[in-house]
Motif scaffolding. Sequence first.
Motif, PDB file in Angstrom:
ATOM      1  N   LEU A 187      -1.179   5.595  -2.919  1.00  0.00           N
ATOM      2  CA  LEU A 187      -2.612   5.794  -2.737  1.00  0.00           C
ATOM      3  C   LEU A 187      -3.220   6.581  -3.887  1.00  0.00           C
ATOM      4  O   LEU A 187      -4.396   6.451  -4.170  1.00  0.00           O
ATOM      5  CB  LEU A 187      -2.869   6.513  -1.414  1.00  0.00           C
ATOM      6  CG  LEU A 187      -2.431   5.746  -0.159  1.00  0.00           C
ATOM      7  CD1 LEU A 187      -2.726   6.583   1.082  1.00  0.00           C
ATOM      8  CD2 LEU A 187      -3.128   4.396  -0.063  1.00  0.00           C
ATOM      9  N   GLY A 189     -10.996  -0.916  -4.843  1.00  0.00           N
ATOM     10  CA  GLY A 189     -11.215  -1.989  -3.888  1.00  0.00           C
ATOM     11  C   GLY A 189     -10.193  -3.092  -3.942  1.00  0.00           C
ATOM     12  O   GLY A 189     -10.467  -4.231  -3.575  1.00  0.00           O
ATOM     13  N   THR A 204       0.828  -1.211   0.000  1.00  0.00           N
ATOM     14  CA  THR A 204       0.000   0.000   0.000  1.00  0.00           C
ATOM     15  C   THR A 204       0.858   1.256   0.000  1.00  0.00           C
ATOM     16  O   THR A 204       0.597   2.202   0.718  1.00  0.00           O
ATOM     17  CB  THR A 204      -0.923   0.018   1.229  1.00  0.00           C
ATOM     18  OG1 THR A 204      -0.120  -0.104   2.415  1.00  0.00           O
ATOM     19  CG2 THR A 204      -1.923  -1.117   1.187  1.00  0.00           C
ATOM     20  N   ARG A 215      -7.939   7.413  -7.394  1.00  0.00           N
ATOM     21  CA  ARG A 215      -7.910   6.962  -6.001  1.00  0.00           C
ATOM     22  C   ARG A 215      -7.817   5.444  -5.934  1.00  0.00           C
ATOM     23  O   ARG A 215      -8.633   4.735  -6.537  1.00  0.00           O
ATOM     24  CB  ARG A 215      -9.174   7.408  -5.255  1.00  0.00           C
ATOM     25  CG  ARG A 215      -9.273   8.880  -4.985  1.00  0.00           C
ATOM     26  CD  ARG A 215     -10.322   9.154  -3.890  1.00  0.00           C
ATOM     27  NE  ARG A 215     -11.596   8.516  -4.167  1.00  0.00           N
ATOM     28  CZ  ARG A 215     -12.631   9.104  -4.770  1.00  0.00           C
ATOM     29  NH1 ARG A 215     -12.530  10.351  -5.174  1.00  0.00           N
ATOM     30  NH2 ARG A 215     -13.767   8.449  -4.961  1.00  0.00           N
ATOM     31  N   SER A 223      -8.621   3.667  -3.454  1.00  0.00           N
ATOM     32  CA  SER A 223      -9.800   3.164  -2.740  1.00  0.00           C
ATOM     33  C   SER A 223     -10.985   2.908  -3.672  1.00  0.00           C
ATOM     34  O   SER A 223     -11.855   2.102  -3.370  1.00  0.00           O
ATOM     35  CB  SER A 223     -10.208   4.153  -1.645  1.00  0.00           C
ATOM     36  OG  SER A 223     -10.485   5.430  -2.207  1.00  0.00           O
TER      37      SER A 223
END
Length: 276
Positions: free
Chosen positions: A15, A218, A12, A213, A215
């Motif tokens: 981001l 997923g 990670t 993004r 996020s």
Amino acid sequence: GEPCSRSVGRVTDVLDLRTRPPAIGIMRECITRHDADPPQSRLAWLFGMHPLRTDARAWYRGALGERAVGRNLDEMGGEWAAIHGVPIGNRGSDIDHVVVGPSGVYTINTKRHDDARIFAGGGSIRVNGQPTQYVRNAQYEADRAARLLSVAVGYPVEVTPIVVFVDARQVRYGSKEPVVAVLTLSRLTRWLRLNPRALSSEQCAGLREAAGRLSTWGSALADGMPDDEVARRFATIDRTVSAAIVRNRLWLLGIVAGGGLVALSAINGMLAGVLT
């Protein structure tokens, strides 16, 4: 566009996907395969033999094709944006490029088939006469991107799948229009720009931000080296390959030149014998 399935894990460190260079996943796999191979012998190095073995070489050439597509997309500018190496699923797979611009949202699957003959018609794409799963894969990526982006921005988003061929000899189209866009690298950016406007400036901005993004998608990024280290390592491999090609060509030129000198000497000897 990868030659075969990847074996990757999770990390990670990024981001904002907008900072990712093109072909990051395929470059990482090329490095992994190359590191697993035995080192090249001194003699092979001297004669300019290719420093990558067959498996790593396929990933290397695929990365060059994906990087070429990425460069063209990054140069579009204006309201256009390309997000590279977008992770989807839990098995390390990714979308080569997600493109957002005035004419809409696109997913691009890059395929490099050197000197190949491509046929595209209806739901079929064939490479040198052999059937592929490229249509199904491209549609799956576009459908997944549409669902995730729709959730991220709060309204329905249509995504158009594209398959881009790099260094193919010929792309021929059948009587039925392909159900996904099938293009060559040279046609890609012009085709994108010529499509009619479908998004407002505000929608473009919102979708660019959502697509960038991590996020939104997923999924986690690939395991191992950070992206900047992957790019640095691949650049080193690229320079090594280029240097090997130069050495190999110098040897070939030397052989040709040497053979020419031998032949010239023999001809001079024969002429001297005739004239005396």
